[in-house]
Design a protein around this motif. Structure first.
Motif, PDB file in Angstrom:
ATOM      1  N   GLY A 156      15.819   2.956  -7.390  1.00  0.00           N
ATOM      2  CA  GLY A 156      16.270   4.020  -8.241  1.00  0.00           C
ATOM      3  C   GLY A 156      16.084   5.162  -7.603  1.00  0.00           C
ATOM      4  O   GLY A 156      15.346   5.337  -6.372  1.00  0.00           O
ATOM      5  N   TYR A 157      16.462   6.328  -8.111  1.00  0.00           N
ATOM      6  CA  TYR A 157      16.265   7.715  -7.519  1.00  0.00           C
ATOM      7  C   TYR A 157      15.254   8.392  -8.450  1.00  0.00           C
ATOM      8  O   TYR A 157      15.985   8.584  -9.632  1.00  0.00           O
ATOM      9  CB  TYR A 157      17.516   8.339  -6.889  1.00  0.00           C
ATOM     10  N   LEU A 158      14.210   8.946  -8.338  1.00  0.00           N
ATOM     11  CA  LEU A 158      13.609  10.045  -8.888  1.00  0.00           C
ATOM     12  C   LEU A 158      14.448  11.227  -8.698  1.00  0.00           C
ATOM     13  O   LEU A 158      13.980  11.768  -7.614  1.00  0.00           O
ATOM     14  CB  LEU A 158      12.154  10.077  -8.625  1.00  0.00           C
ATOM     15  N   GLU A 159      15.040  12.199  -9.516  1.00  0.00           N
ATOM     16  CA  GLU A 159      15.829  13.224  -9.276  1.00  0.00           C
ATOM     17  C   GLU A 159      15.180  14.540 -10.132  1.00  0.00           C
ATOM     18  O   GLU A 159      14.782  14.322 -11.071  1.00  0.00           O
ATOM     19  CB  GLU A 159      17.074  13.099  -9.576  1.00  0.00           C
ATOM     20  N   MET A 160      15.033  15.592  -9.198  1.00  0.00           N
ATOM     21  CA  MET A 160      14.770  16.840  -9.769  1.00  0.00           C
ATOM     22  C   MET A 160      15.694  18.040  -9.339  1.00  0.00           C
ATOM     23  O   MET A 160      16.290  18.092  -8.441  1.00  0.00           O
ATOM     24  CB  MET A 160      13.164  17.230  -9.433  1.00  0.00           C
ATOM     25  N   ALA A 161      16.075  18.700 -10.509  1.00  0.00           N
ATOM     26  CA  ALA A 161      17.038  19.656 -10.316  1.00  0.00           C
ATOM     27  C   ALA A 161      16.582  20.837 -11.312  1.00  0.00           C
ATOM     28  O   ALA A 161      16.308  20.939 -12.296  1.00  0.00           O
ATOM     29  CB  ALA A 161      18.373  19.288 -10.755  1.00  0.00           C
ATOM     30  N   TRP A 162      16.873  21.983 -10.495  1.00  0.00           N
ATOM     31  CA  TRP A 162      16.807  23.505 -11.137  1.00  0.00           C
ATOM     32  C   TRP A 162      17.352  24.360 -10.611  1.00  0.00           C
ATOM     33  O   TRP A 162      17.346  24.397  -9.148  1.00  0.00           O
ATOM     34  CB  TRP A 162      15.126  23.684 -11.278  1.00  0.00           C
ATOM     35  N   GLU A 163      18.023  25.314 -11.026  1.00  0.00           N
ATOM     36  CA  GLU A 163      18.771  26.600 -10.663  1.00  0.00           C
ATOM     37  C   GLU A 163      19.738  25.755  -9.801  1.00  0.00           C
ATOM     38  O   GLU A 163      20.829  24.935 -10.297  1.00  0.00           O
ATOM     39  CB  GLU A 163      17.961  27.431  -9.715  1.00  0.00           C
ATOM     40  N   ASN A 164      19.893  26.178  -8.524  1.00  0.00           N
ATOM     41  CA  ASN A 164      20.816  25.534  -7.473  1.00  0.00           C
ATOM     42  C   ASN A 164      20.272  24.492  -6.543  1.00  0.00           C
ATOM     43  O   ASN A 164      20.939  24.015  -5.580  1.00  0.00           O
ATOM     44  CB  ASN A 164      21.602  26.502  -6.588  1.00  0.00           C
ATOM     45  N   SER A 165      19.147  23.983  -6.855  1.00  0.00           N
ATOM     46  CA  SER A 165      18.499  23.104  -6.003  1.00  0.00           C
ATOM     47  C   SER A 165      18.429  21.753  -6.703  1.00  0.00           C
ATOM     48  O   SER A 165      17.861  21.380  -7.833  1.00  0.00           O
ATOM     49  CB  SER A 165      16.986  23.718  -5.656  1.00  0.00           C
ATOM     50  N   HIS A 166      18.693  20.628  -5.787  1.00  0.00           N
ATOM     51  CA  HIS A 166      18.617  19.279  -6.384  1.00  0.00           C
ATOM     52  C   HIS A 166      17.994  18.458  -5.060  1.00  0.00           C
ATOM     53  O   HIS A 166      18.112  18.753  -4.094  1.00  0.00           O
ATOM     54  CB  HIS A 166      19.820  18.799  -6.798  1.00  0.00           C
TER      55      HIS A 166
END
Length: 280
Positions: free
Chosen positions: A157-167
């Motif tokens: 699986g993928y642990l994803e983090m996103a905020w503003e325009n960054s992922h």
């Protein structure tokens, strides 16, 4: 009137002391739990919002250690060992720290999980795994910091983090094939000695079929290498219930010897008492 006011004040005082003002958190708590293959993954974190601020390169400086959220540690918990970037991360609970950059993020799994934000003193010995992941620019801004577990496959699986325009998306591999194979082999091999012991114990304690209980306890002892004192104890009780007092005494003596070797005083006494009773 004065006495009445004093009395009312005394009544209302405890209520006022218990009153608490409730307001929403600026960075509310978030929680996710996801099963990946046969592995449970849980993440607890706080979710700050951009609220019109420039985030990366400003609120969160590039190239510096970030708490990866707000408030207490962001914590991930894996129920099995996982593999990240070819390295094994043992099952358990870790704080996640990151170092955001324009084109990549460093992701750090840290043993101490009870910090508020960054630790007062960083300990490199607590860094159990560190890796770098590619940063992807998002076409649409994400207002609130978000962690997700996506791209699910039985094996990763993928642990994803996103905020503003960054992922960023960190791949982790789970031991599904190993776990499933072990489960299949165990099931197809049939019950083990402990399964037979549990079945026999249930039949004995619930006044079930005593003959079947005897068959199961004999199977448990045949399959067991160590012949535990508690298994021998149950067999002696079954034999006594069947009316075989002589056999019960012999088995109780074997249980007694095993209990003495294990320094289990409770079973030593139980067996001595039963031997005395069944020998009359």
């Amino acid at each position: 009137m004065k006495k009445l006011l004093i009395a009312m004040a005394l009544i209302l005082a405890p209520l006022a002391s218990e009153a608490q003002v409730k307001t929403p958190q600026a960075s509310p708590k978030g929680y996710i739990k996801q099963t990946v293959g046969l592995t449970d993954v849980e993440v607890t974190y706080s979710r700050p919002g951009a609220r019109g601020r420039a985030v990366f390169g400003n609120l969160v400086p590039f190239g510096k250690l970030w708490r990866t959220g707000a408030n207490e540690n962001t914590i991930v918990n894996f129920s099995d060992d996982v593999v990240i970037d070819g390295k094994t991360l043992k099952k358990g609970k870790y704080a996640i720290y990151t170092v955001p950059r324009i084109e990549s993020w460093d992701v750090i799994f840290y043993l101490s999980t009870d910090n508020w934000g960054l630790p007062e003193s960083w300990n490199e010995n607590y860094v159990v795994l560190k890796t770098t992941v590619k940063e992807d620019a998002l076409p649409t801004p994400v207002e609130t910091f978000t962690i997700g577990i996506n791209g699910l496959d039985p094996n990763y699986g993928y642990l994803e983090m996103a905020w503003e325009n960054s992922h960023v998306a960190l791949k982790f591999e789970v031991p599904t094939a190993k776990t499933a194979t072990a489960s299949i082999e165990k099931t197809l091999a049939g019950p083990n000695w402990n399964d037979y012991f549990a079945a026999s114990q249930y039949l004995f304690s619930s006044n079930g079929n005593i003959e079947t209980a005897r068959v199961y306890i004999d199977k448990a002892l045949d399959m067991s290498i160590d012949k535990p004192y508690y298994v021998l104890r149950l067999k002696s009780q079954i034999q006594a219930k069947q009316g075989d007092k002589k056999g019960a005494v012999e088995t109780a003596k074997a249980s007694l010897a095993a209990a003495e070797a294990a320094s289990n005083a409770d079973y030593v006494k139980l067996n001595k008492d039963s031997i005395a009773e069944w020998s009359r």
